[in-house]
Design a protein around this motif. Sequence first.
Motif, PDB file in Angstrom:
ATOM      1  N   ARG A 247       0.859  -1.179   0.000  1.00  0.00           N
ATOM      2  CA  ARG A 247       0.000   0.000   0.000  1.00  0.00           C
ATOM      3  C   ARG A 247       0.899   1.235   0.000  1.00  0.00           C
ATOM      4  O   ARG A 247       2.018   1.187   0.498  1.00  0.00           O
ATOM      5  CB  ARG A 247      -0.884   0.039   1.243  1.00  0.00           C
ATOM      6  N   PRO A 248       0.391   2.348  -0.526  1.00  0.00           N
ATOM      7  CA  PRO A 248       1.214   3.566  -0.497  1.00  0.00           C
ATOM      8  C   PRO A 248       1.346   4.087   0.936  1.00  0.00           C
ATOM      9  O   PRO A 248       0.500   3.814   1.784  1.00  0.00           O
ATOM     10  CB  PRO A 248       0.426   4.545  -1.368  1.00  0.00           C
ATOM     11  N   ARG A 249       2.395   4.830   1.199  1.00  0.00           N
ATOM     12  CA  ARG A 249       2.599   5.385   2.541  1.00  0.00           C
ATOM     13  C   ARG A 249       2.349   6.879   2.584  1.00  0.00           C
ATOM     14  O   ARG A 249       1.486   7.352   3.310  1.00  0.00           O
ATOM     15  CB  ARG A 249       4.017   5.070   3.022  1.00  0.00           C
ATOM     16  N   ARG A 250       3.110   7.641   1.815  1.00  0.00           N
ATOM     17  CA  ARG A 250       2.990   9.100   1.873  1.00  0.00           C
ATOM     18  C   ARG A 250       1.643   9.588   1.370  1.00  0.00           C
ATOM     19  O   ARG A 250       1.081  10.537   1.902  1.00  0.00           O
ATOM     20  CB  ARG A 250       4.103   9.759   1.083  1.00  0.00           C
ATOM     21  N   ALA A 251       1.123   8.971   0.346  1.00  0.00           N
ATOM     22  CA  ALA A 251      -0.170   9.401  -0.201  1.00  0.00           C
ATOM     23  C   ALA A 251      -1.283   9.187   0.817  1.00  0.00           C
ATOM     24  O   ALA A 251      -2.191  10.017   0.931  1.00  0.00           O
ATOM     25  CB  ALA A 251      -0.475   8.636  -1.488  1.00  0.00           C
ATOM     26  N   VAL A 252      -1.217   8.115   1.572  1.00  0.00           N
ATOM     27  CA  VAL A 252      -2.230   7.846   2.592  1.00  0.00           C
ATOM     28  C   VAL A 252      -2.149   8.884   3.702  1.00  0.00           C
ATOM     29  O   VAL A 252      -3.169   9.444   4.132  1.00  0.00           O
ATOM     30  CB  VAL A 252      -2.066   6.418   3.151  1.00  0.00           C
ATOM     31  N   ARG A 253      -0.936   9.161   4.141  1.00  0.00           N
ATOM     32  CA  ARG A 253      -0.750  10.167   5.197  1.00  0.00           C
ATOM     33  C   ARG A 253      -1.239  11.541   4.737  1.00  0.00           C
ATOM     34  O   ARG A 253      -1.949  12.230   5.455  1.00  0.00           O
ATOM     35  CB  ARG A 253       0.734  10.220   5.560  1.00  0.00           C
ATOM     36  N   THR A 254      -0.896  11.911   3.522  1.00  0.00           N
ATOM     37  CA  THR A 254      -1.317  13.201   2.975  1.00  0.00           C
ATOM     38  C   THR A 254      -2.833  13.260   2.828  1.00  0.00           C
ATOM     39  O   THR A 254      -3.453  14.280   3.136  1.00  0.00           O
ATOM     40  CB  THR A 254      -0.645  13.451   1.619  1.00  0.00           C
ATOM     41  N   ALA A 255      -3.445  12.185   2.368  1.00  0.00           N
ATOM     42  CA  ALA A 255      -4.900  12.157   2.192  1.00  0.00           C
ATOM     43  C   ALA A 255      -5.616  12.328   3.523  1.00  0.00           C
ATOM     44  O   ALA A 255      -6.617  13.049   3.607  1.00  0.00           O
ATOM     45  CB  ALA A 255      -5.323  10.856   1.518  1.00  0.00           C
TER      46      ALA A 255
ATOM     47  N   LEU B 184     -10.852   8.331  -0.429  1.00  0.00           N
ATOM     48  CA  LEU B 184     -10.798   7.274  -1.441  1.00  0.00           C
ATOM     49  C   LEU B 184      -9.371   7.048  -1.932  1.00  0.00           C
ATOM     50  O   LEU B 184      -9.039   5.970  -2.424  1.00  0.00           O
ATOM     51  CB  LEU B 184     -11.703   7.620  -2.629  1.00  0.00           C
ATOM     52  N   LEU B 185      -8.526   8.048  -1.788  1.00  0.00           N
ATOM     53  CA  LEU B 185      -7.127   7.921  -2.209  1.00  0.00           C
ATOM     54  C   LEU B 185      -6.331   6.993  -1.300  1.00  0.00           C
ATOM     55  O   LEU B 185      -5.179   6.672  -1.597  1.00  0.00           O
ATOM     56  CB  LEU B 185      -6.470   9.300  -2.263  1.00  0.00           C
ATOM     57  N   THR B 186      -6.916   6.566  -0.189  1.00  0.00           N
ATOM     58  CA  THR B 186      -6.224   5.634   0.704  1.00  0.00           C
ATOM     59  C   THR B 186      -6.499   4.176   0.338  1.00  0.00           C
ATOM     60  O   THR B 186      -5.950   3.282   0.965  1.00  0.00           O
ATOM     61  CB  THR B 186      -6.643   5.854   2.171  1.00  0.00           C
TER      62      THR B 186
ATOM     63  N   SER C 259       6.020   6.743  -6.743  1.00  0.00           N
ATOM     64  CA  SER C 259       7.410   7.190  -6.786  1.00  0.00           C
ATOM     65  C   SER C 259       7.797   8.013  -5.566  1.00  0.00           C
ATOM     66  O   SER C 259       8.957   8.011  -5.169  1.00  0.00           O
ATOM     67  CB  SER C 259       7.665   8.001  -8.057  1.00  0.00           C
ATOM     68  N   ASN C 260       6.854   8.713  -4.946  1.00  0.00           N
ATOM     69  CA  ASN C 260       7.222   9.530  -3.790  1.00  0.00           C
ATOM     70  C   ASN C 260       7.458   8.693  -2.533  1.00  0.00           C
ATOM     71  O   ASN C 260       7.892   9.227  -1.521  1.00  0.00           O
ATOM     72  CB  ASN C 260       6.191  10.631  -3.542  1.00  0.00           C
TER      73      ASN C 260
ATOM     74  N   GLU D 228      12.170   4.421  -1.290  1.00  0.00           N
ATOM     75  CA  GLU D 228      12.723   3.115  -0.924  1.00  0.00           C
ATOM     76  C   GLU D 228      11.618   2.063  -0.779  1.00  0.00           C
ATOM     77  O   GLU D 228      11.802   0.912  -1.169  1.00  0.00           O
ATOM     78  CB  GLU D 228      13.526   3.228   0.375  1.00  0.00           C
ATOM     79  N   HIS D 229      10.504   2.455  -0.210  1.00  0.00           N
ATOM     80  CA  HIS D 229       9.365   1.538  -0.074  1.00  0.00           C
ATOM     81  C   HIS D 229       8.904   1.055  -1.450  1.00  0.00           C
ATOM     82  O   HIS D 229       8.624  -0.133  -1.644  1.00  0.00           O
ATOM     83  CB  HIS D 229       8.226   2.253   0.663  1.00  0.00           C
ATOM     84  N   ALA D 230       8.840   1.957  -2.420  1.00  0.00           N
ATOM     85  CA  ALA D 230       8.434   1.602  -3.785  1.00  0.00           C
ATOM     86  C   ALA D 230       9.481   0.712  -4.445  1.00  0.00           C
ATOM     87  O   ALA D 230       9.128  -0.248  -5.151  1.00  0.00           O
ATOM     88  CB  ALA D 230       8.208   2.858  -4.615  1.00  0.00           C
ATOM     89  N   ALA D 231      10.748   0.997  -4.233  1.00  0.00           N
ATOM     90  CA  ALA D 231      11.814   0.178  -4.828  1.00  0.00           C
ATOM     91  C   ALA D 231      11.779  -1.240  -4.274  1.00  0.00           C
ATOM     92  O   ALA D 231      11.922  -2.215  -5.028  1.00  0.00           O
ATOM     93  CB  ALA D 231      13.170   0.822  -4.575  1.00  0.00           C
TER      94      ALA D 231
END
Length: 166
Positions: free
Chosen positions: A28-36, A84-86, A142-143, A146-149
């Motif tokens: 799951r994404p990390r930064r996008a969830v926090r930002t949302a 919904l972005l989460t 991409s943001n 390291e998690h994405a890589a």
Amino acid sequence: MPVVRIFRRNAGSPAAGSDSPDWEFEVRPRRAVRTAWIVAVLIAAVFTAGGIWLRSGSTGVNFRVADQVAMIGIGLLGAAAVLLLTRPRVRVGARGVSVRNILGDNDFGWDHIRGVSFPDRKSWARLELVDDDYVPMLAIRSNDREHAAQAMSRLRELGARYSGNK
């Protein structure tokens, strides 16, 4: 080719539950969830404050309690839309890859998958399909760096293992 199942809640499906042995890896994404979450809370707070103070001023318009409730309701709906972005998630297992983006789920068997890629200047990874199509994977962003890589390398590792078992 799999079909998008919008609003599927996984009830009754063999893929129900994230602790299912069918899925070896989930991202799951990390930064996008926090930002949302931060944006959703700010939207709800601003509209709630605006709704509360809507009647305290001389604007020449008569605002009523129903207008205040409507203003707060609009803010809560906006916050829910941002949340919904989460939802994005990618699951990988012996059955294939399950991609959940904002509104729908896609399940792909290994015979439909050609590979995964992260194109230059794109915000998220994509699942390459055999018919020269692709599915964006909003869960690998991409943001997240390291998690994405790590997610991409694990996804490629599992893809090599299961697509070789045909």
